[in-house]
Design a protein around this motif. Structure first.
Motif, PDB file in Angstrom:
ATOM      1  N   HIS A   1      -4.655  -3.377  -1.408  1.00  0.00           N
ATOM      2  CA  HIS A   1      -3.212  -3.621  -1.486  1.00  0.00           C
ATOM      3  C   HIS A   1      -2.636  -4.046  -0.141  1.00  0.00           C
ATOM      4  CE1 HIS A   1      -3.273  -1.922  -5.544  1.00  0.00           C
ATOM      5  NE2 HIS A   1      -4.011  -0.958  -5.048  1.00  0.00           N
ATOM      6  N   GLY A   2      -3.439  -4.710   0.659  1.00  0.00           N
ATOM      7  CA  GLY A   2      -2.935  -5.218   1.925  1.00  0.00           C
ATOM      8  C   GLY A   2      -4.036  -5.497   2.905  1.00  0.00           C
TER       9      GLY A   2
ATOM     10  N   ALA B   1       0.833  -1.204   0.000  1.00  0.00           N
ATOM     11  CA  ALA B   1       0.000   0.000   0.000  1.00  0.00           C
ATOM     12  C   ALA B   1       0.869   1.256   0.000  1.00  0.00           C
ATOM     13  CB  ALA B   1      -0.925  -0.013   1.214  1.00  0.00           C
ATOM     14  N   LEU B   2       1.937   1.252   0.778  1.00  0.00           N
ATOM     15  CA  LEU B   2       2.832   2.403   0.812  1.00  0.00           C
ATOM     16  C   LEU B   2       3.513   2.599  -0.530  1.00  0.00           C
ATOM     17  CD1 LEU B   2       4.382   1.825   4.343  1.00  0.00           C
ATOM     18  CD2 LEU B   2       2.742   3.600   3.707  1.00  0.00           C
ATOM     19  N   GLY B   3       3.845   1.516  -1.199  1.00  0.00           N
ATOM     20  CA  GLY B   3       4.434   1.623  -2.525  1.00  0.00           C
ATOM     21  C   GLY B   3       3.458   2.169  -3.550  1.00  0.00           C
ATOM     22  N   VAL B   4       2.186   1.802  -3.441  1.00  0.00           N
ATOM     23  CA  VAL B   4       1.165   2.318  -4.352  1.00  0.00           C
ATOM     24  C   VAL B   4       1.019   3.828  -4.177  1.00  0.00           C
ATOM     25  CG1 VAL B   4      -1.325   2.316  -4.814  1.00  0.00           C
ATOM     26  CG2 VAL B   4      -0.098   0.151  -4.592  1.00  0.00           C
ATOM     27  N   VAL B   5       1.040   4.293  -2.933  1.00  0.00           N
ATOM     28  CA  VAL B   5       0.959   5.735  -2.683  1.00  0.00           C
ATOM     29  C   VAL B   5       2.230   6.423  -3.173  1.00  0.00           C
ATOM     30  CG1 VAL B   5       0.668   7.503  -0.918  1.00  0.00           C
ATOM     31  CG2 VAL B   5      -0.531   5.331  -0.695  1.00  0.00           C
ATOM     32  N   ASP B   6       3.374   5.786  -2.956  1.00  0.00           N
ATOM     33  CA  ASP B   6       4.692   6.258  -3.407  1.00  0.00           C
ATOM     34  C   ASP B   6       5.021   7.654  -2.885  1.00  0.00           C
ATOM     35  OD1 ASP B   6       7.176   6.198  -4.541  1.00  0.00           O
ATOM     36  OD2 ASP B   6       6.501   6.545  -6.598  1.00  0.00           O
TER      37      ASP B   6
ATOM     38  N   LEU C   1      -6.064   3.046  -1.687  1.00  0.00           N
ATOM     39  CA  LEU C   1      -7.222   2.396  -2.311  1.00  0.00           C
ATOM     40  C   LEU C   1      -7.265   2.685  -3.805  1.00  0.00           C
ATOM     41  CD1 LEU C   1     -10.275   3.021   0.028  1.00  0.00           C
ATOM     42  CD2 LEU C   1      -9.016   0.884  -0.265  1.00  0.00           C
ATOM     43  N   THR C   2      -7.531   1.663  -4.597  1.00  0.00           N
ATOM     44  CA  THR C   2      -7.826   1.865  -6.015  1.00  0.00           C
ATOM     45  C   THR C   2      -9.199   1.261  -6.292  1.00  0.00           C
ATOM     46  OG1 THR C   2      -6.606  -0.144  -6.594  1.00  0.00           O
ATOM     47  CG2 THR C   2      -5.416   1.923  -6.746  1.00  0.00           C
ATOM     48  N   VAL C   3     -10.032   2.032  -6.968  1.00  0.00           N
ATOM     49  CA  VAL C   3     -11.429   1.650  -7.148  1.00  0.00           C
ATOM     50  C   VAL C   3     -11.781   1.696  -8.623  1.00  0.00           C
ATOM     51  CG1 VAL C   3     -13.820   2.192  -6.543  1.00  0.00           C
ATOM     52  CG2 VAL C   3     -11.985   2.622  -4.887  1.00  0.00           C
ATOM     53  N   THR C   4     -12.452   0.645  -9.093  1.00  0.00           N
ATOM     54  CA  THR C   4     -12.977   0.583 -10.453  1.00  0.00           C
ATOM     55  C   THR C   4     -14.492   0.496 -10.372  1.00  0.00           C
ATOM     56  OG1 THR C   4     -11.011  -0.585 -11.222  1.00  0.00           O
ATOM     57  CG2 THR C   4     -12.950  -0.697 -12.621  1.00  0.00           C
TER      58      THR C   4
ATOM     59  N   VAL D   1     -16.377  -6.567  -5.617  1.00  0.00           N
ATOM     60  CA  VAL D   1     -15.223  -7.412  -5.322  1.00  0.00           C
ATOM     61  C   VAL D   1     -14.176  -6.564  -4.609  1.00  0.00           C
ATOM     62  CG1 VAL D   1     -13.422  -8.893  -6.271  1.00  0.00           C
ATOM     63  CG2 VAL D   1     -15.688  -8.832  -7.354  1.00  0.00           C
ATOM     64  N   VAL D   2     -13.728  -7.026  -3.447  1.00  0.00           N
ATOM     65  CA  VAL D   2     -12.657  -6.363  -2.706  1.00  0.00           C
ATOM     66  C   VAL D   2     -11.471  -7.318  -2.658  1.00  0.00           C
ATOM     67  CG1 VAL D   2     -11.932  -5.330  -0.515  1.00  0.00           C
ATOM     68  CG2 VAL D   2     -14.300  -5.060  -1.303  1.00  0.00           C
ATOM     69  N   ASP D   3     -10.339  -6.915  -3.244  1.00  0.00           N
ATOM     70  CA  ASP D   3      -9.120  -7.734  -3.212  1.00  0.00           C
ATOM     71  C   ASP D   3      -8.151  -7.108  -2.223  1.00  0.00           C
ATOM     72  OD1 ASP D   3      -6.790  -9.258  -3.685  1.00  0.00           O
ATOM     73  OD2 ASP D   3      -7.347  -9.574  -5.777  1.00  0.00           O
ATOM     74  N   THR D   4      -7.752  -7.895  -1.213  1.00  0.00           N
ATOM     75  CA  THR D   4      -6.853  -7.392  -0.177  1.00  0.00           C
ATOM     76  C   THR D   4      -5.391  -7.715  -0.465  1.00  0.00           C
ATOM     77  OG1 THR D   4      -7.107  -9.403   1.153  1.00  0.00           O
ATOM     78  CG2 THR D   4      -8.649  -7.594   1.574  1.00  0.00           C
TER      79      THR D   4
END
Length: 494
Positions: free
Chosen positions: A478-479, A87-92, A350-353, A460-463
């Motif tokens: 992402h976690g 998650a921290l990497g996604v935020v960068d 969080l990323t949401v589609t 759908v929620v993918d952790t």
């Protein structure tokens, strides 16, 4: 043979134990010079336990795996207050990562814990990796390097030692080293370009410890896993990368190395390779004595130079001395409470589609994939609990592998589904499908496809590390952590 040799042998051993208080044999060993103790969730970690250990040996290196996210020993019941590396990497935002590291360091400082076995500096180069995944900052070496350094600065700025793991990199594997010996099929050039930059960054940031990976890396040593390889630990880590801190093994009861020899022989071989501390995840009095005696016998027989053992014990002591010299850093960190940083990071990750929104209490279907062996089996995803807080009446069923998908219901009269006007299960419930690493598990993808076919309005929620979104509404946290679940629930229920 002098008692000093026995003390040296004990100084390099860092065992875990069963129970919530220090057993008598462990107290005796600490009084005789045992250098470290590793704590796990099973020990119900708290300040009184650490005080027990320090009463016998004030300089003992007390270590714990507190990565944040899926790997937490202090917050296993409710889930971590921090979202974890992916998650921290996604935020960068390296500044945010450093803040998270500092708060984790602060939490350990309050308990008087010496060493955090974190961060994972592995580059998750293989999407099929069963043990790293969201524990990595991501698949890009530069991203992982900058966040590894930031995390190290955060933890160590709080006066607690950090530990970069799993050298030389567990990211390009398809085998969990808890279960068998993985092989990293990469050239030396690939290792240098892909796997080593985060470790270089950690060393440049002053990391006090590096943990070995139980990995066979033929480009470095075709005969021995990195934990037992002089080429990996002495020639590469010490020589080429210039690391002069403490090298600790991953737990030697893990099958990747445990299948090769007895614990005592593994310890001797690791010390000869260049390791300084031998982590033993769980052991009893007889087992610890056998490993100690094997190390002593190896010195007596000329297999392990006494100078190497003394050097290793000296590096353990140096880490303890580093910790002892930083009470002011820990005091400052204790006062530097940043309570919202974990949730802020989780929300940003969080990323949401699609339109993922709930207007009433849902039915949550938790598709139960076993997390990696590094993750405590009691660690909850937290999604159901977080939704229940916001939408009382939320219901949950857990779906095991090979279990049939339950009837998710059909349209309810005048009901809404994920939004007004959509279909709903019986009783007017929307459906939330919680999965982990769906991209890695064909059976999970099949369940998702079947559920979305039956209920196109399902969310759908993918952790885990997400694949392509499946279904019209998809959320990736992402976690797994308490704050990741809270962030997802807020997004769905707002």
């Amino acid at each position: 043979m002098s008692r000093d040799l026995y003390r040296l042998a004990l100084a390099v051993l860092h065992p875990g134990f069963e129970g919530t208080s220090a057993p008598d044999w462990l107290r005796r060993a600490l009084g005789e010079g045992l250098g470290g103790v590793v704590l796990f969730a099973r020990n119900a970690i708290g300040a009184p336990l650490v005080k027990e250990l320090r009463a016998e040996n004030p300089g003992v290196v007390v270590a714990v795996d507190e990565e944040g996210g899926t790997v937490t020993r202090l917050e296993v019941g409710a889930g971590s207050s921090f979202p974890g590396n992916r998650a921290l990497g996604v935020v960068d935002d390296p500044g945010l990562t450093e803040r998270v590291g500092r708060q984790i360091g602060r939490m350990l400082a309050e308990l008087d814990i010496t060493l955090d076995y974190a961060p994972s500096a592995d580059v998750n180069a293989n999407p099929a990796n069963p043990v790293i995944g969201v524990r990595s900052f991501g698949p890009d070496p530069d991203l992982v390097a900058r966040h590894t350094a930031a995390f190290v600065r955060g933890v160590q700025g709080a006066g607690v030692a950090a530990c970069a793991k799993h050298f030389p990199g567990h990211g390009d594997t398809v085998t969990d080293s808890h279960l068998a010996l993985p092989t990293v099929h990469a050239s030396r050039e690939e290792l240098i370009a892909r796997d080593l930059p985060p470790f270089r960054a950690a060393i440049e940031a002053g990391v006090r410890a590096v943990m070995t990976g139980h990995l066979l890396v033929p480009a470095l040593d075709a005969a021995a896993p990195a934990t037992l390889s002089r080429a990996a630990l002495t020639e590469l880590l010490r020589g080429e990368l210039g690391f002069d801190g403490m090298v600790v093994t991953d737990a030697i009861e893990m099958r990747a190395v445990a299948a090769l020899a007895s614990p005592g022989e593994i310890a001797v071989r690791a010390l000869n390779a260049g390791a300084d501390a031998i982590c033993i995840g769980v052991v009893g009095e007889d087992g610890l004595r056998e490993i100690r005696d094997a190390v002593v016998a190896a010195v007596r027989d000329g297999v392990l130079p006494e100078e190497r053992l003394a050097e290793a014990a000296g590096r353990v002591r140096a880490l303890s001395d580093w910790y002892a010299a930083r009470p002011a850093d820990r005091e400052a960190a204790r006062a530097d409470v940043d309570p919202g940083v974990g949730l802020a990071a989780a929300r940003a990750a969080l990323t949401v589609t699609g339109t993922a929104r709930l207007d009433r209490a849902p039915l949550v279907v938790e598709v139960n994939t076993r997390l990696s062996q590094a993750v405590d089996p009691d660690t909850p995803t937290g999604i159901t609990a977080a939704l229940s807080e916001l939408l009382p009446g939320t219901a949950m069923i857990r779906l095991e592998r090979d279990a049939p998908l339950p009837d998710l219901g059909g349209p309810a009269p005048g009901g809404g589904g994920a939004g007004a006007g959509g279909p709903a299960p019986g009783g007017g419930r929307p459906v939330v499908l919680v999965v982990h690493d769906a991209a890695r598990h064909a059976w999970v993808r099949d369940v998702v496809a079947e559920a979305v076919a039956a209920r196109p309005d399902a969310i759908v929620v993918d952790t885990g590390v997400p694949g392509p979104p499946a279904g019209a509404a998809h959320v990736a946290t992402h976690g797994i952590s308490r704050v990741s679940a809270q962030a997802a629930a807020e997004r769905l229920a707002r």
